[in-house]
Design a protein around this motif. Structure first.
Motif, PDB file in Angstrom:
ATOM      1  N   ALA A  86      -2.511   6.688  -5.392  1.00 27.96           N
ATOM      2  CA  ALA A  86      -2.865   6.562  -3.974  1.00 27.96           C
ATOM      3  C   ALA A  86      -4.376   6.512  -3.771  1.00 27.96           C
ATOM      4  CB  ALA A  86      -2.259   7.712  -3.169  1.00 27.96           C
ATOM      5  N   SER A  87      -5.139   7.213  -4.634  1.00 25.30           N
ATOM      6  CA  SER A  87      -6.602   7.149  -4.539  1.00 25.30           C
ATOM      7  C   SER A  87      -7.202   7.576  -5.875  1.00 25.30           C
ATOM      8  CB  SER A  87      -7.130   8.050  -3.418  1.00 25.30           C
ATOM      9  OG  SER A  87      -7.044   9.416  -3.784  1.00 25.30           O
TER      10      SER A  87
ATOM     11  N   ILE B  70       3.540  11.956  -3.091  1.00 26.21           N
ATOM     12  CA  ILE B  70       2.320  11.156  -3.112  1.00 26.21           C
ATOM     13  C   ILE B  70       1.966  10.862  -4.563  1.00 26.21           C
ATOM     14  CG2 ILE B  70      -0.106  11.053  -2.461  1.00 26.21           C
ATOM     15  CD1 ILE B  70       0.518  12.945  -0.172  1.00 26.21           C
TER      16      ILE B  70
ATOM     17  N   ILE C 250      -4.851  11.218   2.609  1.00 32.93           N
ATOM     18  CA  ILE C 250      -4.081   9.999   2.316  1.00 32.93           C
ATOM     19  C   ILE C 250      -2.973   9.802   3.342  1.00 32.93           C
ATOM     20  CG2 ILE C 250      -2.469   8.980   0.650  1.00 32.93           C
ATOM     21  CD1 ILE C 250      -4.224  10.296  -1.552  1.00 32.93           C
TER      22      ILE C 250
ATOM     23  N   GLU D 219      -4.454  14.862  -0.436  1.00 35.43           N
ATOM     24  CA  GLU D 219      -3.131  14.391  -0.029  1.00 35.43           C
ATOM     25  C   GLU D 219      -3.044  14.297   1.489  1.00 35.43           C
ATOM     26  OE1 GLU D 219      -0.332  16.038  -3.725  1.00 35.43           O
ATOM     27  OE2 GLU D 219      -0.467  17.159  -1.834  1.00 35.43           O
TER      28      GLU D 219
ATOM     29  N   LEU E  74      -2.561   6.573   5.732  1.00 35.02           N
ATOM     30  CA  LEU E  74      -1.346   5.738   5.750  1.00 35.02           C
ATOM     31  C   LEU E  74      -0.711   5.713   7.132  1.00 35.02           C
ATOM     32  CD1 LEU E  74       0.266   6.745   2.324  1.00 35.02           C
ATOM     33  CD2 LEU E  74      -0.937   4.625   2.868  1.00 35.02           C
TER      34      LEU E  74
ATOM     35  N   GLN F 268       0.830  -1.205   0.000  1.00 33.62           N
ATOM     36  CA  GLN F 268       0.000   0.000   0.000  1.00 33.62           C
ATOM     37  C   GLN F 268       0.866   1.258   0.000  1.00 33.62           C
ATOM     38  OE1 GLN F 268      -3.314   0.195  -0.334  1.00 33.62           O
ATOM     39  NE2 GLN F 268      -3.109   2.420  -0.374  1.00 33.62           N
TER      40      GLN F 268
ATOM     41  N   SER G 121       1.345   4.216  -2.918  1.00 37.21           N
ATOM     42  CA  SER G 121       0.910   5.577  -2.589  1.00 37.21           C
ATOM     43  C   SER G 121       2.029   6.600  -2.550  1.00 37.21           C
ATOM     44  CB  SER G 121       0.195   5.581  -1.223  1.00 37.21           C
ATOM     45  OG  SER G 121      -0.872   4.665  -1.201  1.00 37.21           O
TER      46      SER G 121
END
Length: 784
Positions: free
Chosen positions: A150-151, A146, A249, A246, A253, A135, A139
């Motif tokens: 990541a998404s 980033i 995220i 960001e 994380l 993961q 990411s």
């Protein structure tokens, strides 16, 4: 252990040498705290770890660890529910990926049946967290940025940002091209995070919009035209959304790894420890150091010991032995003869060994397990304390005497120096007696002749000296055990040209006992030198004989294996022949009985008996070795000549003999490689016929198709056609992999082959050959 000795013996210089091989912060921290231990179990464990590291290097591999920072501060921030930034998360992920890589590396070692004493146990302590590492890798990149992956939301925002930027840039570029005359420069620049153009002040109303800045001269205004204000606003909104996503995220994380703080910190520590093991092994390999044995009885035996901080090509090696019945050594002799460096060598190698480091001495050397190594070496006069050299030495010796035990090693340089010779000698004897009462091991150097007699008369004490060549007036730096140092003053003066009258008068004034003692020492020195030279010669002869014996044993073993194989094959063929002969004989006899039954008691015709006898005689096999077809055929297979096609049995590859190398070896061309092969590993084969689709592809003896295609010297178009045909043939032959030799040259063939393989469905994977098998001059292709 007394830390003063680290400076005296330059222990930290050794650690600095090892520091150069470290890549991790934890490895450097562990090295900084490394000190010798007096726990024999810990010493043996550390030495086993270094030995494992050396074993990896002997296999031409390496415990590869990238540069890693200390992640402990980041873990502390996680503990207080802080959110980590991209850079911090990237460094944590680097630890996780390094741990995963090393686990895979040692798993492969285990599958290959590589044996280690400690490394497998250390690697088993890793807590791999592959899902989290995956993961994080998905990411965050290695620089801490980033990634769009990541998404989905972040990916969409960034696509919108790129589109708006493109729209703004297109409009602004229209201004710079079509209305450049109104601009100071035809460029687009940034002011207050907005795209603007530099407009001449007299045309400020030409574009409308907003003025964000002006030049110092006032001649240029940085204007955001009205036509892009809306787009810039949209860009700004998307950039804000990007930062918010960001941030989300990073929080996600950070929460993801928060439960695994202990595991990650532990992984980081293990990586640091493996880094130190690797560094110790690399240093040992560079210094040609060896693993010492460990004696809990402190029986030190360093064979051909060399000081590690002296050029190993120039340093003189000496055997250093102390312990058991030889607990004290008194080394006498002149200055600059090597006495000080000898006791320093003993001290520093002992410290290294007790730190788990290999020692610069020959195999099977032994170190002790001392609770302390004390050393009083060199001129330590203290200006601040206004102490003389003698006072400084006495201060150190008092401290040593107050702290030593029977498990201590004491090194004393120029014991008793700095005062009246008679007082100094008496004091030195008393100090050695005191150390002897405690039963510590001690090595002392001195100029005093009285200590020669002392060492001779005391129990468990021996004399030693440094060899001096009177002919060249130079020290040889060889340690002579059992022989006190001789006085060379008069001999040196005579060699330097001082008159015979002065020399003779000086000798007449010298005590007769001193002269007799000196003459005895000279004789012993000469005998010892001769013995050492003889020992070195015999050691060389023994090494050569041992090597020759190993070679002969290997060749005899190969001969025995080959002999047994040939005998087995011969027996199998003989049994087959015997079986055929028996079957035919039975048939002939049956025919004779049949005829006899047909004619009753009438005798069989003579000509039929003669014919039958002839048939039986034809079954007889010629056992003469000169006519033995099997042996002739086997001999022909090993009748080698330059240019012969051969099979290298150990590799299963065909090659061509290039030249004879020694009595039992040939240089063989294997594709693009030339290798030295033992003739017992070779078998002559018939030359292969050329293939229809290319003259450069060799056929094999099984499927008829070689596993190698050589394109060197071919034109590009022909080569690509040959590759395509060859892939068809290889797939049909069922080969799992093939090798395409394209050479290096201009790189055109290599690039063409790479492009063709990328889009070929018959290919599952491909890559360049190993460096020792051609490197980027050939490509190994795995087929589906």
């Amino acid at each position: 252990m007394d830390t003063k000795v680290f400076d005296t013996l330059e222990y930290n210089k050794i650690k600095n040498k090892i520091y150069e091989y470290l890549t991790t912060k934890n490895g450097k921290n562990e090295l900084s705290s490394l000190v010798p231990t007096n726990n024999d179990k810990s010493i043996n464990l550390w030495l086993d770890e270094t030995d494992d590291g050396m074993h990896v290097l002997r296999l031409d591999k390496e415990i590869s660890i990238p540069k890693l920072d200390d992640i402990t501060p980041y873990m502390k921030r996680l503990k207080i529910d802080a959110t980590l930034n991209g850079s911090e998360l990237s460094k944590i992920n680097k630890v996780l990926k390094s741990a995963n890589a090393l686990v895979s590396f040692f798993d492969k070692m285990y599958e290959d049946h590589v044996s280690f004493k400690r490394l497998y146990d250390i690697v088993d302590e890793f807590q791999t967290i592959p899902t989290i590492s995956k993961q994080l890798s998905f990411s965050i990149d290695d620089e801490g940025n980033i990634l769009s992956s990541a998404s989905k939301e972040l990916n969409g925002i960034r696509k919108r940002i790129d589109k708006v930027k493109t729209d703004i840039r297109n409009i602004m570029n229209g201004y710079t091209k079509k209305q450049a005359k109104y601009l100071t420069e035809p460029i687009v620049t940034i002011r207050e995070d907005r795209m603007v153009i530099p407009v001449k002040s007299e045309y400020k109303n030409k574009f409308g919009g907003i003025v964000h800045d002006r030049s110092s001269s006032g001649q240029t205004l940085y204007v955001e035209p009205s036509s892009v204000i809306g787009l810039n606003n949209e860009l700004r909104q998307n950039q804000i959304a990007e930062r918010q996503e960001e941030r989300r995220i990073l929080i996600e994380l950070s929460d993801l790894i928060r439960p695994y703080q202990w595991e990650i910190i532990n992984n980081s520590k293990i990586l640091g420890h493996l880094d130190l093991i690797n560094a110790k092994a690399k240093y040992a390999r560079k210094m040609k150091a060896t693993k010492p044995l460990v004696s809990t009885d402190n029986r030190v035996n360093l064979k051909q010991a060399r000081h590690p901080l002296i050029d190993q090509d120039k340093v003189v090696a000496n055997d250093l032995k102390i312990g058991e019945d030889n607990r004290a050594i008194v080394i006498t002799g002149p200055n600059t003869g090597g006495k000080t460096i000898t006791i320093k060598t003993l001290g520093i190698l002992q410290l290294m060994g007790q730190s788990g480091l290999f020692v610069t001495a020959n195999e099977e050397s032994t170190i002790g397990v001392f609770d302390n190594v004390f050393a009083d070496i060199g001129d330590e006069q203290s200006i601040e304390q206004n102490l003389s050299t003698f006072s400084s030495h006495m201060d150190n010796i008092v401290d040593i005497l107050n702290n030593l035990t029977s498990k201590s090693l004491v090194l004393l340089d120029e014991l008793g120096a700095g005062t009246d010779p008679k007082e100094g000698a008496a004091l030195a004897i008393s100090i050695l007696d005191k150390i002897g009462e405690v039963n510590s091991e001690v090595v002392a150097t001195t100029h005093y002749p009285e200590l020669k007699v002392y060492a001779y008369n005391r129990v468990k004490t021996t004399n030693a000296s440094m060899e001096f060549d009177v002919d060249t007036l130079q020290p040889t730096y060889h340690l002579l055990m059992g022989i006190p140092g001789q006085s060379n003053g008069l001999n040196i003066a005579e060699r330097l040209g001082l008159s015979d009258q002065i020399i003779n008068e000086a000798r007449s004034l010298t005590d007769q006992d001193s002269q007799d003692l000196n003459n005895m020492i000279v004789e012993l020195t000469d005998q010892t030198k001769q013995a050492r030279e003889n020992a070195e010669y015999l050691r060389t002869q023994l090494a050569d004989a041992t090597k020759l014996h190993a070679e002969l044993s290997d060749k005899f073993s190969k001969y025995q294996n080959q002999k047994e194989r040939l005998v087995t094959e011969a027996k199998e063929k003989a049994n087959e022949i015997a079986k055929k002969a028996k079957n035919k004989a039975d048939h002939i006899i049956a025919e004779l009985h049949k005829k006899q039954d047909q004619i009753g008691k009438v005798s069989v015709k003579e000509n039929e008996l003669i014919n039958a006898k002839g048939e039986l005689n034809s079954l007889r096999q010629d056992i003469s070795l000169s006519n033995n077809k099997v042996l002739k055929k086997e001999k022909a297979k090993h009748d080698f000549h330059k240019g012969d096609d051969v099979l290298v049995k150990s590799y299963g590859q065909r090659g061509v003999l290039m030249s004879k190398m020694g009595n039992h070896s040939w240089e063989v061309q294997l594709g693009i490689l030339k290798m030295k092969i033992d003739d017992t590993d070779l078998e002559k084969v018939k030359p292969e016929k050329e293939n229809n689709f290319t003259t450069r592809v060799k056929r094999s003896g099984s499927s008829g198709l070689s596993t190698t295609l050589d394109l060197r010297g071919h034109r590009y178009e022909n080569a690509m056609h040959e590759v395509d045909q060859y892939l068809d043939s290889a797939v049909l032959a069922g080969y799992p992999s093939i090798t395409i030799i394209h050479g290096k040259g201009t790189g055109a063939l290599r690039k063409g082959v790479t492009n063709l393989l990328k889009r070929d469905r018959r290919v599952s994977d491909f890559g360049y050959s190993a460096p020792n098998a051609g490197g980027d001059g050939s490509t190994v292709v795995k087929l589906r």
